[in-house]
Scaffold this motif. Structure first.
Motif, PDB file in Angstrom:
ATOM      1  N   ALA A 243       0.815  -1.206   0.000  1.00 20.48           N
ATOM      2  CA  ALA A 243       0.000   0.000   0.000  1.00 20.48           C
ATOM      3  C   ALA A 243       0.850   1.257   0.000  1.00 20.48           C
ATOM      4  CB  ALA A 243      -0.910  -0.008   1.236  1.00 20.48           C
ATOM      5  N   GLY A 244       0.515   2.146  -0.915  1.00 14.99           N
ATOM      6  CA  GLY A 244       1.201   3.429  -0.932  1.00 14.99           C
ATOM      7  C   GLY A 244       2.503   3.433  -1.691  1.00 14.99           C
ATOM      8  N   MET A 245       2.901   2.290  -2.214  1.00 12.82           N
ATOM      9  CA  MET A 245       4.185   2.233  -2.920  1.00 12.82           C
ATOM     10  C   MET A 245       4.135   3.083  -4.176  1.00 12.82           C
ATOM     11  SD  MET A 245       6.096  -1.066  -4.430  1.00 12.82           S
ATOM     12  CE  MET A 245       7.718  -0.835  -5.140  1.00 12.82           C
ATOM     13  N   LYS A 246       5.222   3.791  -4.445  1.00 15.17           N
ATOM     14  CA  LYS A 246       5.254   4.576  -5.666  1.00 15.17           C
ATOM     15  C   LYS A 246       6.598   4.442  -6.372  1.00 15.17           C
ATOM     16  CE  LYS A 246       6.294   9.074  -3.452  1.00 15.17           C
ATOM     17  NZ  LYS A 246       6.349   8.876  -1.993  1.00 15.17           N
ATOM     18  N   SER A 247       6.545   4.586  -7.685  1.00 15.84           N
ATOM     19  CA  SER A 247       7.758   4.581  -8.497  1.00 15.84           C
ATOM     20  C   SER A 247       7.434   5.282  -9.802  1.00 15.84           C
ATOM     21  CB  SER A 247       8.235   3.144  -8.748  1.00 15.84           C
ATOM     22  OG  SER A 247       9.477   3.136  -9.423  1.00 15.84           O
ATOM     23  N   ALA A 248       8.445   5.802 -10.451  1.00 11.98           N
ATOM     24  CA  ALA A 248       8.233   6.561 -11.678  1.00 11.98           C
ATOM     25  C   ALA A 248       8.289   5.644 -12.893  1.00 11.98           C
ATOM     26  CB  ALA A 248       9.295   7.645 -11.795  1.00 11.98           C
TER      27      ALA A 248
ATOM     28  N   PHE B 253       8.424   3.462  -0.470  1.00 10.31           N
ATOM     29  CA  PHE B 253       7.455   2.666   0.278  1.00 10.31           C
ATOM     30  C   PHE B 253       7.735   2.811   1.757  1.00 10.31           C
ATOM     31  CE2 PHE B 253       4.493  -0.596   1.188  1.00 10.31           C
ATOM     32  CZ  PHE B 253       5.066  -1.572   1.988  1.00 10.31           C
ATOM     33  N   THR B 254       6.704   2.867   2.539  1.00 10.25           N
ATOM     34  CA  THR B 254       6.872   2.863   3.973  1.00 10.25           C
ATOM     35  C   THR B 254       5.836   1.933   4.585  1.00 10.25           C
ATOM     36  OG1 THR B 254       7.017   4.212   5.977  1.00 10.25           O
ATOM     37  CG2 THR B 254       5.386   4.881   4.349  1.00 10.25           C
ATOM     38  N   ARG B 255       6.211   1.359   5.691  1.00  7.84           N
ATOM     39  CA  ARG B 255       5.282   0.446   6.348  1.00  7.84           C
ATOM     40  C   ARG B 255       5.530   0.494   7.840  1.00  7.84           C
ATOM     41  NH1 ARG B 255       5.342  -6.133   6.051  1.00  7.84           N
ATOM     42  NH2 ARG B 255       3.680  -6.424   7.600  1.00  7.84           N
ATOM     43  N   ALA B 256       4.484   0.405   8.589  1.00 10.38           N
ATOM     44  CA  ALA B 256       4.603   0.340  10.049  1.00 10.38           C
ATOM     45  C   ALA B 256       3.787  -0.845  10.533  1.00 10.38           C
ATOM     46  CB  ALA B 256       4.102   1.621  10.684  1.00 10.38           C
ATOM     47  N   LEU B 257       4.346  -1.581  11.455  1.00 13.13           N
ATOM     48  CA  LEU B 257       3.651  -2.732  12.029  1.00 13.13           C
ATOM     49  C   LEU B 257       3.780  -2.604  13.541  1.00 13.13           C
ATOM     50  CD1 LEU B 257       4.113  -6.433  10.927  1.00 13.13           C
ATOM     51  CD2 LEU B 257       4.101  -5.813  13.307  1.00 13.13           C
ATOM     52  N   ASP B 258       2.686  -2.802  14.247  1.00 14.09           N
ATOM     53  CA  ASP B 258       2.742  -2.606  15.706  1.00 14.09           C
ATOM     54  C   ASP B 258       1.712  -3.528  16.355  1.00 14.09           C
ATOM     55  OD1 ASP B 258       2.820  -1.657  18.329  1.00 14.09           O
ATOM     56  OD2 ASP B 258       2.983   0.446  17.710  1.00 14.09           O
ATOM     57  N   THR B 259       2.180  -4.411  17.199  1.00 12.30           N
ATOM     58  CA  THR B 259       1.248  -5.333  17.864  1.00 12.30           C
ATOM     59  C   THR B 259       0.536  -4.660  19.035  1.00 12.30           C
ATOM     60  OG1 THR B 259       3.097  -6.152  19.172  1.00 12.30           O
ATOM     61  CG2 THR B 259       2.465  -7.436  17.230  1.00 12.30           C
ATOM     62  N   GLY B 260       0.962  -3.439  19.416  1.00  8.38           N
ATOM     63  CA  GLY B 260       0.213  -2.660  20.386  1.00  8.38           C
ATOM     64  C   GLY B 260       0.772  -2.666  21.799  1.00  8.38           C
ATOM     65  N   GLY B 261       1.515  -3.691  22.165  1.00 10.05           N
ATOM     66  CA  GLY B 261       1.985  -3.743  23.548  1.00 10.05           C
ATOM     67  C   GLY B 261       3.493  -3.626  23.686  1.00 10.05           C
ATOM     68  N   VAL B 262       4.128  -3.042  22.664  1.00  7.09           N
ATOM     69  CA  VAL B 262       5.597  -3.018  22.656  1.00  7.09           C
ATOM     70  C   VAL B 262       6.165  -2.127  23.751  1.00  7.09           C
ATOM     71  CG1 VAL B 262       7.604  -2.356  21.280  1.00  7.09           C
ATOM     72  CG2 VAL B 262       5.730  -3.603  20.213  1.00  7.09           C
ATOM     73  N   ASP B 263       5.635  -0.923  23.865  1.00  3.51           N
ATOM     74  CA  ASP B 263       6.175  -0.014  24.884  1.00  3.51           C
ATOM     75  C   ASP B 263       6.050  -0.628  26.264  1.00  3.51           C
ATOM     76  OD1 ASP B 263       5.015   2.861  23.049  1.00  3.51           O
ATOM     77  OD2 ASP B 263       7.012   1.957  23.152  1.00  3.51           O
TER      78      ASP B 263
END
Lengths: 798, 165, 284
Positions: free
Chosen positions: A102-107, A176-186
């Protein structure tokens, strides 16, 4: 023997009279190669064949002001000089993105650069001549006027305001950027007793296939058909791309892959010069051969693995890993590579970090940025070597802080063998792995207590040896999750067509090809057992889109698992059809018959009733003797796609034993071990040799290989003298052992084995070096681990 | 300047009389003029070893020898080695050990190994590793190649000692 | 990578060779082993009009003892030196260094004279010549002159050879009883050009080593003699107690050039390590 002759009979047979599956049978295809009778692309000559060379951008970023071809055109033997505009008339540009990233771009990218070249090595002009020598002579007379443009050459500053945006229409240099977070990391880090962190660097490097990239494009205007002889891993993919980029019907394109001199992923991508070579062949209406010479290979083959990762691990004092966190920055080229995209590697790092372990909390941040350097894309292991090194490096740091033995710490924290099917913290779905068993096996295999004792004794004498481990997972047998779901026309299924010949031989045509790993060998083994014939009766045909079923080819360690399953199903189906013919000829109940060892036999007595040669004779030449309404079908096709999971993961563990010379920083690799679970092993020798080759390739990245660029985006070491690949003098002997947890997604139960070696080797070597350096409170996390980096870590050089 | 020169040489035991441009290197001559495609090109700067052939009985980098320099001399390629049977045991060992995968380095490896077998019949495993360290292989990781060569060294030593293996 | 076109001549005598050299000057290059030249040509880094193949010239061949020197002809190959009993007896330093030169296939063709004349600072023979205080026998159309090793290597790939002059042979003082030699080089992979290497010679006396000569390769634009360190032991012997002093002197005076992957500081450090190790090997 370099592998067990036959594995312990741990798995039930898949064939009734299984003689070859599971056995270390030498490859039939190897004989002609040792005789020097291979057929590689450059060995092929076609009538009126011409040769193309490319003028490539000498700098990282420039505007092409003027191309003056007049003198070049006058040179002896020159048939044509073509620029981007010429080629663009018949070849469409492409954009290499995938819908599911998602959100990947290239020319958009053209086969030959138009107006602007964006990396040193980008092809801009094609010169075609009667001979390669003449084309190179003419190249010197081509006059290209260009103006250097500011270049983005450092990934750390690629997104900074002062860095030139390579494609202004994209807005920035973020692919491209991506973030993954299971929510309890901190929370996990807050309650951890121990937190360890490190910044890992991975040097950009490349595949250096000994046979460079090459192809012959043959456009036959009479047939209006394009045939490309290509040193490539995925002929159907290239067939599709040539058809679409040139506006041809799919049926007008044939791709033939004969012998390939090494590929490793370098040759699974579609390069601009691939399309340019086809274009000039079509424009000239003559076959045109392109062979990348070694110097241009370094700047034009895809690069890979340029990453900087900040990694952290949280653990409890009881010894449980609670969380991993990574921030991954990776620098690719100015365009995402076609068609598999340059974001996959980083995406894999996010998916795979922490893979073997049962922690629940995980956070990952990925940024994939464009640079004016050679484009990057999938290369053996694809993200696994990086994810594994980060994971295993952090695991060792945590173990050290806790005072745990590194092997024991892993044993405590891996996902248990009885937990499957399950998912990893990143969401990857795991069918069935054997981490615990593999860790037990390696403990014995290396004789860990003896190594520890030896290490201790030698330390007293000032000799510093290190033992390093790496547990790993490796994705194989992909479904459509990789590419298909993203819109790429890359087949996730494969097929095998198998035919009984009149004289009793068997021919199998398979859509997965051979690049040296032994695919054709294992297909012959599987076909022989499935049908019930001797292996020397089986002939395998691969690598021709006109001949084989439609399929995906070689990538993501899928040849044995997917191609092999198709062969198995086709062979079993052919056996059934043979029995139907036999039943008809012999007027016997089919349930009483079997095919064994080139004959139809009576199952009850074992008596041979009819040799297959006789059955073939009757079926093909004497249908008049067969019962009415019955037609023999002695050619059968079966397809297979792995649809149970996005990927079938394998697992393994490696160990490296090194000696670090703390005065010179040199690392001697004393030995290496791997316990690998790739499901059913079809040929232990071939799998072990894949493991060894893959491990050495991983060692290359760990100790030697790096594409060194200056601040202007110039590659400084693009020759075999300055880019260091592993040679035999420095490589260790490698012991390989197996656990076999078959996959239930296929009858064969084979998983892939081609890349796991590369995935784990850098981590194991890094951990061994750091284990050796532990008494000095020094560690290295920047690959390649050069002598200087080690001495700087030791404070011996400042 | 690309005027050709007449050269006479022996290639795989056959006398050949050819015309070559001075700049053409030996492997291009073998591959393109004589159709002997068993020798390969991997780098053309003398580092990878794929082009290793024998010139007057010694291994050389075929990309660093001009065809004209082979005038009056004797060249042997992997095809000649195969047809003469001189390295049959070595080739068999390579197949048995899977000491090749893609096969592209193989002719160069065999050439190097043949010279080792001839000049260092008592080579140790370590010496074998050092000897072939000028031949790049990306596929095998080298161990199977070392194993195959060591098998042949051992078998030939046994045969020489009159002991059957 | 195909070489550009050139003409090719193979003179059979020195006179014929000199005539060609005079006629073509800079446009001609000498071809001996070709292991460096032909790679350069394949990469089109150089475009000579003519290659003069000197491998048929008898006067440039052979090895022999002449009085108190071992004379090694320019065309002697690295493999011949490696296998030579004359070298083993009279110039054992070369036998120690030879296996480090590239790989067998290169050694079979590469020549002694070619390596000396090319003067790569990371090559083995120039450093060995320096360590032994050998002499280059240069020939031209007008005759012969002898150039001591220390005057021969002038700058990067630059020697004291004048226009029209070639390396015909080198003369090495014969190894005598009591002489000790040592060679080691550090390279990431066997056969690569050295990061740093050291060729040493000395005389072992009951008091220690005398006449120490330390010639480094891979540290500068030419092979480098550690003269300051050597001078420390001109009057007194070097014993185990003085090894530290020798190492310190080397590191204090060496001015290494960084290369693609190794800093000057790294090279300085490695030079010290090699010095220590080679001296320790002499059983002091």
């Amino acid at each position: 023997m370099n592998a067990p002759e036959r594995l312990p009979a741990a798995l039930p047979d898949v064939a009734a009279d299984q003689r070859y599956i599971g056995v270390a049978v030498p490859r039939p295809g190897a004989r002609r190669l040792v005789e020097g009778r291979g057929s590689y692309v450059d060995d092929i000559r076609l009538p009126r064949m011409a040769h193309v060379v490319y003028w490539r951008s000498p700098v990282a970023h420039c505007r092409i002001v003027r191309i003056d071809r007049d003198y070049a055109r006058l040179m002896p033997g020159v048939l044509g000089v073509f620029d981007g505009a010429d080629v663009a008339r018949i070849c469409a540009p492409w954009v290499a993105t995938l819908g599911h990233l998602a959100g990947m771009k290239s020319a958009p990218q053209h086969a030959l650069a138009l107006e602007r070249a964006c990396w040193q090595g980008e092809p801009v002009v094609a010169i075609v001549a009667e001979t390669r020598v003449q084309a190179e002579d003419a190249l010197q007379y081509l006059q290209v006027e260009w103006e250097a443009l500011p270049a983005a050459t450092h990934m750390e500053t690629a997104l900074a305001a002062e860095t030139p945006v390579i494609h202004p229409e994209l807005g920035d240099n973020l692919c491209f950027t991506r973030a993954l977070d299971t929510g309890g990391v901190d929370d996990a880090f807050a309650r951890a007793d121990v937190v360890a962190e490190a910044t890992f660097h991975f040097g950009r490097h490349t595949g250096v296939t000994l046979e460079p990239r090459c192809q012959i494009a043959d456009w036959n205007p009479g047939e209006q058909r394009l045939t490309v002889y290509h040193s490539q891993q995925a002929p159907h993919m290239m067939q599709d791309l040539y058809a679409r980029q040139f506006g041809l019907a799919e049926s007008a394109v044939r791709v033939i892959c004969k012998d390939v001199g090494g590929s490793f992923g370098i040759k699974v991508h579609a390069y601009p010069d691939d399309f340019a070579t086809v274009a000039v062949a079509m424009l000239l209406k003559r076959p045109v051969k392109f062979v990348a010479d070694r110097l241009e290979s370094f700047t034009s083959d895809i690069h890979a693995r340029e990453h900087r990762i900040h990694g952290r691990i949280a653990a409890s004092k009881a010894g449980d890993i609670l969380a991993f966190e990574i921030d991954d920055l990776t620098g690719i080229g100015p365009y995402s590579m076609f068609p598999r995209t340059s974001a996959i590697e980083g995406n894999q790092v996010v998916n795979l970090t922490g893979g073997p372990y049962k922690h629940q909390q995980y956070r990952a941040q990925l940024k994939v940025v464009f640079l004016n350097k050679t484009p990057t894309c999938q290369y053996r292991g694809v993200g696994h070597p990086i994810a594994c090194a980060v994971t295993e490096g952090l695991v060792d740091l945590a173990a050290a802080k806790l005072g745990f033995d590194p092997l024991a710490f892993r044993q405590r924290n891996v996902i248990p063998d009885d937990a499957y099917p399950t998912s990893g913290a990143s969401g990857i779905r795991l069918e069935g792995l054997s981490h615990e068993e593999c860790l037990r096996r390696i403990d014995t295999l290396i004789d860990y207590p003896a190594l520890l004792a030896e290490q201790a004794v030698l330390r007293e004498q000032g000799v510093h040896r290190g033992i390093g481990f790496a547990a790993l997972i490796e994705l194989t047998n992909p479904g459509a999750a990789f590419y298909g779901v993203g819109g790429a026309r890359i087949a996730a299924q494969d097929g095998a067509t198998i035919r009984l010949e009149p004289t009793g031989g068997v021919t199998v045509m398979v859509s997965v090809g051979e690049q040296g790993q032994g695919s054709e060998g294992i297909f012959a083994q599987i076909a022989a057992d499935a049908v019930g014939v001797a292996m020397d009766k089986v002939r395998v045909v691969t690598g021709d889109t006109d001949v084989t079923p439609y399929g995906g080819g070689t990538w993501a360690s899928r040849g044995a698992g997917i191609g092999g399953e198709a062969v198995l199903q086709a062979g079993l189906a052919l056996q059934q059809n043979i029995l139907r013919v036999a039943a008809a000829i012999l007027q016997r109940d089919i349930a009483e018959l079997a095919v064994r060892r080139d004959a139809v036999i009576d199952m009850a007595t074992g008596a041979s009733l009819m040799p297959l040669a006789e059955l073939g004779r009757v079926a093909y030449f004497r249908p008049d003797t067969l019962p009415p309404g019955f037609t023999p079908e002695l050619m059968v096709t079966r397809h297979y796609a792995q649809r149970d999971y996005p990927f079938i993961f394998t697992n393994g563990v490696q160990a490296s034993y090194v000696e670090v010379d703390t005065e010179t920083g040199f690392v001697k690799l004393l030995k290496h071990w791997a316990v690998e679970d790739c499901g059913r092993v079809v040929n232990p020798m071939l799998v072990d040799e894949q493991m060894r080759g893959a491990i050495v390739q991983g060692i290359g990245g760990a100790l030697y290989e790096e594409c060194l660029y200056d601040d202007h985006g110039q590659l400084l070491n693009g020759s075999m003298a300055d880019y260091l690949v592993p040679m035999s003098g420095e490589m260790p002997d490698i012991v390989v052992a197996h656990v076999q947890t078959p996959t239930k997604s296929s009858q064969l139960g084979a998983k892939g084995a081609g890349e796991a070696g590369t995935a784990g080797a850098p981590a194991a070597v890094m951990n061994a070096i750091n284990n050796a350096l532990r008494p000095f409170d020094a560690a290295v996390f920047s690959q390649p681990f050069t002598p200087e980096k080690i001495l700087r870590a030791l404070g011996k050089v400042t | 300047m690309d005027d050709t020169r007449a050269i006479h040489l022996h290639v795989n035991g056959e006398h050949r009389h050819c015309d070559v441009a001075p700049r053409q290197h030996l492997v291009d001559f073998l591959r393109e003029d004589l159709g002997l495609t068993g020798s390969h090109l991997g780098c053309e700067h003398g580092v990878c070893g794929a082009c290793t052939v024998r010139l007057d009985g010694q291994i050389v980098r075929g990309c660093l020898v001009l065809a004209v320099q082979a005038d009056g001399r004797s060249v042997e390629t992997v095809e000649g080695l195969t047809d003469s049977g001189a390295a049959r045991d070595l080739q068999d060992a390579f197949v048995a050990r899977n000491a090749l995968q893609c096969g592209y380095c193989t002719s160069g490896m065999l050439m190097a190994a043949v010279e080792l077998l001839e000049t260092r019949p008592d080579a140790t495993r370590e010496e074998v590793r050092v000897w072939i360290s000028g031949n790049y292989c990306r596929c095998t990781g080298y161990q199977a190649i070392v194993d195959a060569i060591c098998d042949v060294l051992a078998a030939r030593r046994s045969a020489a000692a009159g002991v059957s293996v | 990578m195909k070489a550009p076109a050139f003409d090719y001549q193979k003179p059979r005598s020195l006179d014929a060779m000199f005539a060609l050299m005079a006629a073509h000057g800079d446009e001609a290059r000498l071809l001996a082993g070709g292991q460096t030249l032909l790679a350069t040509l394949n990469m089109r880094l150089s475009e000579p009009a003519l290659l003069i193949d000197i491998t048929a010239i008898e006067a440039l061949k052979g090895m022999a003892v002449h009085g108190d020197v071992l004379r090694i002809g320019a065309l002697v190959t690295h493999s011949e030196i490696e296998a030579s009993r004359l070298v083993a007896a009279h110039a054992p330093l070369l036998a120690l260094a030879a296996p480090h030169i590239a790989h067998r296939a290169i050694r079979n063709l590469g020549t002694w004279g070619g390596a000396i004349a090319y003067a790569d600072p990371a090559a083995e023979w120039p450093a060995c010549l320096m360590a032994l205080d050998g002499v280059v026998v240069a020939r031209s159309a007008s005759g012969e002159r002898r150039i001591p090793a220390r005057e021969f290597f002038v700058d990067l790939y630059t020697t004291a050879l004048a226009e029209g002059e070639i390396v015909a042979a080198c003369e090495l003082p014969l190894h005598r009883a009591g002489d000790v030699v040592g060679f080691n080089e550090l390279a990431r992979r066997h056969g690569d050009y050295a990061i740093v290497g050291l060729a040493m010679s000395a005389r072992r006396t009951p008091e220690g080593l005398r006449g120490l000569r330390l010639a480094f390769l891979g540290v500068g634009s030419t092979p480098w003699r550690a003269e300051a360190a050597e001078a420390l032991f001109a009057e007194r012997p070097l014993t185990a107690a003085q090894i530290d002093e020798a190492v310190a002197a080397v590191q204090a005076t060496i001015e290494p050039l960084a290369d693609l992957t190794h800093s000057a500081a790294m090279k300085r450090h490695l030079a010290g390590v090699l010095t220590r190790r080679l001296l320790q090997q002499q059983g002091l």
